[in-house]
Design a protein around this motif. Structure first.
Motif, PDB file in Angstrom:
ATOM      1  N   GLU A 108     -12.553  -0.203  -1.824  1.00 18.52           N
ATOM      2  CA  GLU A 108     -12.071  -0.212  -3.202  1.00 18.52           C
ATOM      3  C   GLU A 108     -10.746   0.529  -3.316  1.00 18.52           C
ATOM      4  OE1 GLU A 108     -14.797   1.185  -6.085  1.00 18.52           O
ATOM      5  OE2 GLU A 108     -16.159  -0.526  -5.882  1.00 18.52           O
ATOM      6  N   HIS A 109      -9.751  -0.196  -3.749  1.00 23.69           N
ATOM      7  CA  HIS A 109      -8.406   0.365  -3.929  1.00 23.69           C
ATOM      8  C   HIS A 109      -8.119   0.394  -5.427  1.00 23.69           C
ATOM      9  CE1 HIS A 109      -4.066   0.927  -2.815  1.00 23.69           C
ATOM     10  NE2 HIS A 109      -3.920   0.421  -4.030  1.00 23.69           N
ATOM     11  N   ASN A 162      -8.539  -2.978 -11.648  1.00 20.76           N
ATOM     12  CA  ASN A 162      -9.278  -1.979 -10.860  1.00 20.76           C
ATOM     13  C   ASN A 162     -10.781  -2.184 -11.019  1.00 20.76           C
ATOM     14  OD1 ASN A 162      -7.054  -0.611  -9.859  1.00 20.76           O
ATOM     15  ND2 ASN A 162      -7.096   1.001 -11.411  1.00 20.76           N
ATOM     16  N   PRO A 163     -11.564  -1.861  -9.989  1.00 22.36           N
ATOM     17  CA  PRO A 163     -11.135  -1.583  -8.614  1.00 22.36           C
ATOM     18  C   PRO A 163     -10.830  -2.879  -7.875  1.00 22.36           C
ATOM     19  CG  PRO A 163     -13.513  -1.473  -8.760  1.00 22.36           C
ATOM     20  CD  PRO A 163     -13.024  -1.731 -10.162  1.00 22.36           C
ATOM     21  N   ASP A 189       0.383  10.047  -7.449  1.00 22.42           N
ATOM     22  CA  ASP A 189      -0.833   9.609  -8.128  1.00 22.42           C
ATOM     23  C   ASP A 189      -1.528   8.500  -7.352  1.00 22.42           C
ATOM     24  OD1 ASP A 189      -0.262  11.466 -10.037  1.00 22.42           O
ATOM     25  OD2 ASP A 189       0.376  10.047 -11.570  1.00 22.42           O
ATOM     26  N   ARG A 190      -0.765   7.596  -6.759  1.00 25.15           N
ATOM     27  CA  ARG A 190      -1.383   6.532  -5.959  1.00 25.15           C
ATOM     28  C   ARG A 190      -2.044   7.117  -4.713  1.00 25.15           C
ATOM     29  NH1 ARG A 190       1.291   1.269  -4.228  1.00 25.15           N
ATOM     30  NH2 ARG A 190      -0.900   0.985  -3.692  1.00 25.15           N
ATOM     31  N   MET A 191      -1.342   8.031  -4.057  1.00 26.09           N
ATOM     32  CA  MET A 191      -1.894   8.622  -2.835  1.00 26.09           C
ATOM     33  C   MET A 191      -3.178   9.388  -3.129  1.00 26.09           C
ATOM     34  SD  MET A 191      -1.758   8.973   0.405  1.00 26.09           S
ATOM     35  CE  MET A 191      -0.115   8.451   0.929  1.00 26.09           C
ATOM     36  N   SER A 192      -3.230  10.076  -4.263  1.00 23.35           N
ATOM     37  CA  SER A 192      -4.424  10.855  -4.577  1.00 23.35           C
ATOM     38  C   SER A 192      -5.648   9.963  -4.769  1.00 23.35           C
ATOM     39  CB  SER A 192      -4.191  11.696  -5.832  1.00 23.35           C
ATOM     40  OG  SER A 192      -4.058  10.881  -6.983  1.00 23.35           O
ATOM     41  N   LEU A 193      -5.423   8.699  -5.177  1.00 26.99           N
ATOM     42  CA  LEU A 193      -6.528   7.779  -5.406  1.00 26.99           C
ATOM     43  C   LEU A 193      -7.003   7.083  -4.131  1.00 26.99           C
ATOM     44  CD1 LEU A 193      -5.500   6.088  -8.786  1.00 26.99           C
ATOM     45  CD2 LEU A 193      -7.305   7.762  -8.409  1.00 26.99           C
ATOM     46  N   VAL A 194      -6.104   6.931  -3.152  1.00 21.66           N
ATOM     47  CA  VAL A 194      -6.488   6.171  -1.949  1.00 21.66           C
ATOM     48  C   VAL A 194      -6.680   7.043  -0.722  1.00 21.66           C
ATOM     49  CG1 VAL A 194      -5.237   4.153  -2.818  1.00 21.66           C
ATOM     50  CG2 VAL A 194      -4.112   5.692  -1.189  1.00 21.66           C
ATOM     51  N   TYR A 195      -6.304   8.329  -0.832  1.00 17.34           N
ATOM     52  CA  TYR A 195      -6.262   9.172   0.363  1.00 17.34           C
ATOM     53  C   TYR A 195      -7.594   9.191   1.103  1.00 17.34           C
ATOM     54  CZ  TYR A 195      -4.970  12.990   3.440  1.00 17.34           C
ATOM     55  OH  TYR A 195      -4.693  13.744   4.548  1.00 17.34           O
ATOM     56  N   VAL A 220      -3.294   0.334   4.631  1.00 14.01           N
ATOM     57  CA  VAL A 220      -1.850   0.154   4.756  1.00 14.01           C
ATOM     58  C   VAL A 220      -1.073   1.191   3.951  1.00 14.01           C
ATOM     59  CG1 VAL A 220       0.068  -1.394   4.157  1.00 14.01           C
ATOM     60  CG2 VAL A 220      -1.936  -2.290   5.363  1.00 14.01           C
ATOM     61  N   PHE A 221      -1.497   1.466   2.700  1.00 13.81           N
ATOM     62  CA  PHE A 221      -0.706   2.367   1.859  1.00 13.81           C
ATOM     63  C   PHE A 221      -0.574   3.751   2.497  1.00 13.81           C
ATOM     64  CE2 PHE A 221      -0.197   5.469  -1.626  1.00 13.81           C
ATOM     65  CZ  PHE A 221       1.012   5.022  -2.125  1.00 13.81           C
TER      66      PHE A 221
END
Length: 301
Positions: free
Chosen positions: A227-228, A240-241, A159-165, A175-176
Motif C-alpha cells: 500500500e502506497h 489512496n491507498p 511528507d511522501r517519504m514519511s508515508l512510504v519509509y 522505487v520511491f
C-alpha cells in the motif's frame, strides 16, 4: 548598538519559504532560514521612498558616502555582503530579498547617520527592531519556527517519504525510497518534488517494463504489492491507498545498474522531463536545470 544577525551563506539556490505583507511591509523567510524584507517594506520602515533603496542597491559597490557608511555599520557587526539582496524566483517572478542584516544596517543609517536625511520613523523602528528583534518579528509574522521547520520546498518530499519509509515489507524495496538520492540531488540543484513532478512514477513504469521484458521474476523471485499513500494534500491522494509494486531485495543491484545506465544514461529521465514541459506542468528552464544537474555526475560516466 546591539549586534546584527548574521545571514548564512548558502551554496544552494534559495527560494522563498514563507512570505507575507503587513501594513505595506513585505517580509518573509528564505529557504536557508534567512529573514528578509522587500525593498518597499524596507523603505517603509526607514520612512523613505522606495527608489532610495533601489539607489542603494545599484550603488552598492560605489564609494558614495552613504554606501561607505552602511558598509562600515555592517563591518562593525562583523558582516559583509557582496550584494545587498538575494535574487529569488517565486512563481515565475523574479524579486529581491533584503536579508535582515542589511535591513538593520540601512535602518540604522537612516536613524543616526544620514545627516539632514535622518528619519524619525527610522529611529523609532530601529529602537524597536535592533538586534534579533527584526528576525524574531519576521519569524512570528510569517509563522516560521526555525527550530522545528521543514523548508517548504522540501516538505512534499519529506511528507511522501514519511508515508512510504516503512511501508514496504521486509525483504523488498520500493522505487520511491530507492531513488531518494536522486530526488535529494535534484533538490540541491533547485528542483523540488511536488504533486506535478513525481519522478518515481516514471521510474516505476519503466522499471516494471524492464522487469517483465527481461523475465527477472525467474531470476529473483516474484514482485509483490504494498500500500502506497500520498500526502492528503496531493491530488493523487484521492485514490489512496494505492497498490504499488515492490521488488525482492536481491534485485537491487540490477535495479541500480538499470537506473544508472538506462533510465538516466539512455535518456528516459530526459524524456520524462520533456513530457512535463509539453504538458506545461514544468517550466523548460527547470527541465534544463534538471538535465544539466546530471550531465557531469559520476553515474553517467
Amino acid at each position: 548598538m546591539a549586534n546584527l544577525p548574521t545571514s548564512p551563506k548558502s551554496q544552494m539556490p534559495l527560494a522563498i519559504d514563507a512570505q507575507i505583507e503587513i501594513d505595506g511591509i513585505g517580509m518573509g523567510v528564505l529557504s536557508d532560514g534567512t529573514p528578509f524584507l522587500t525593498a518597499r517594506g524596507l523603505a517603509r520602515l526607514c520612512g523613505i521612498q522606495h527608489t532610495s533603496i533601489l539607489d542603494i542597491a545599484n550603488d552598492w559597490a560605489s564609494n558614495r558616502p552613504a554606501i561607505t557608511k552602511i558598509h562600515s555599520l555592517l563591518q562593525t557587526h562583523g558582516l559583509t555582503y557582496e550584494e545587498p539582496y538575494t535574487t529569488v524566483v517565486d512563481k515565475g517572478t523574479m524579486s529581491h530579498a533584503y536579508p535582515d542584516g542589511v535591513c538593520l544596517a540601512i535602518l540604522e543609517y537612516y536613524a543616526f547617520e544620514a545627516g539632514i536625511n535622518r528619519k524619525d520613523e527610522a529611529l523609532m523602528n530601529f529602537r524597536l527592531l535592533a538586534g534579533k528583534a527584526l528576525r524574531d518579528f519576521i519569524y512570528t509574522q510569517v509563522g516560521y519556527d526555525p527550530e522545528n521547520h521543514v523548508p517548504t520546498q522540501w516538505k512534499q518530499f519529506h511528507d511522501r517519504m514519511s508515508l512510504v519509509y516503512n511501508a514496504v515489507p521486509a525483504g523488498y524495496f520500493g522505487v520511491f525510497k530507492e531513488i531518494a538520492d536522486m530526488v535529494v540531488h535534484l533538490g540541491q540543484s533547485g528542483i523540488h518534488i511536488d504533486s506535478t513532478f513525481v519522478p518515481d512514477g516514471s521510474v516505476g513504469i519503466h522499471w516494471a517494463k524492464h522487469w517483465k521484458a527481461a523475465e527477472l521474476e525467474n531470476v529473483y523471485s516474484p514482485r509483490i504489492k504494498y500500500e502506497h499513500n500520498y500526502p492528503d494534500y496531493f491530488p493523487q491522494a484521492l485514490s489512496n491507498p494505492q497498490e504499488s509494486n515492490c521488488y525482492p531485495e536481491s534485485a537491487l543491484g540490477e535495479f541500480r545498474r538499470w537506473f544508472r545506465e538506462v533510465y538516466i544514461g539512455a535518456g528516459k529521465f530526459e524524456a520524462y522531463l520533456t513530457t512535463k514541459v509539453k504538458a506545461k506542468s514544468l517550466p523548460i528552464s527547470v527541465a534544463q536545470l534538471a538535465i544539466s544537474s546530471y550531465a557531469n555526475q559520476p553515474l553517467l560516466k
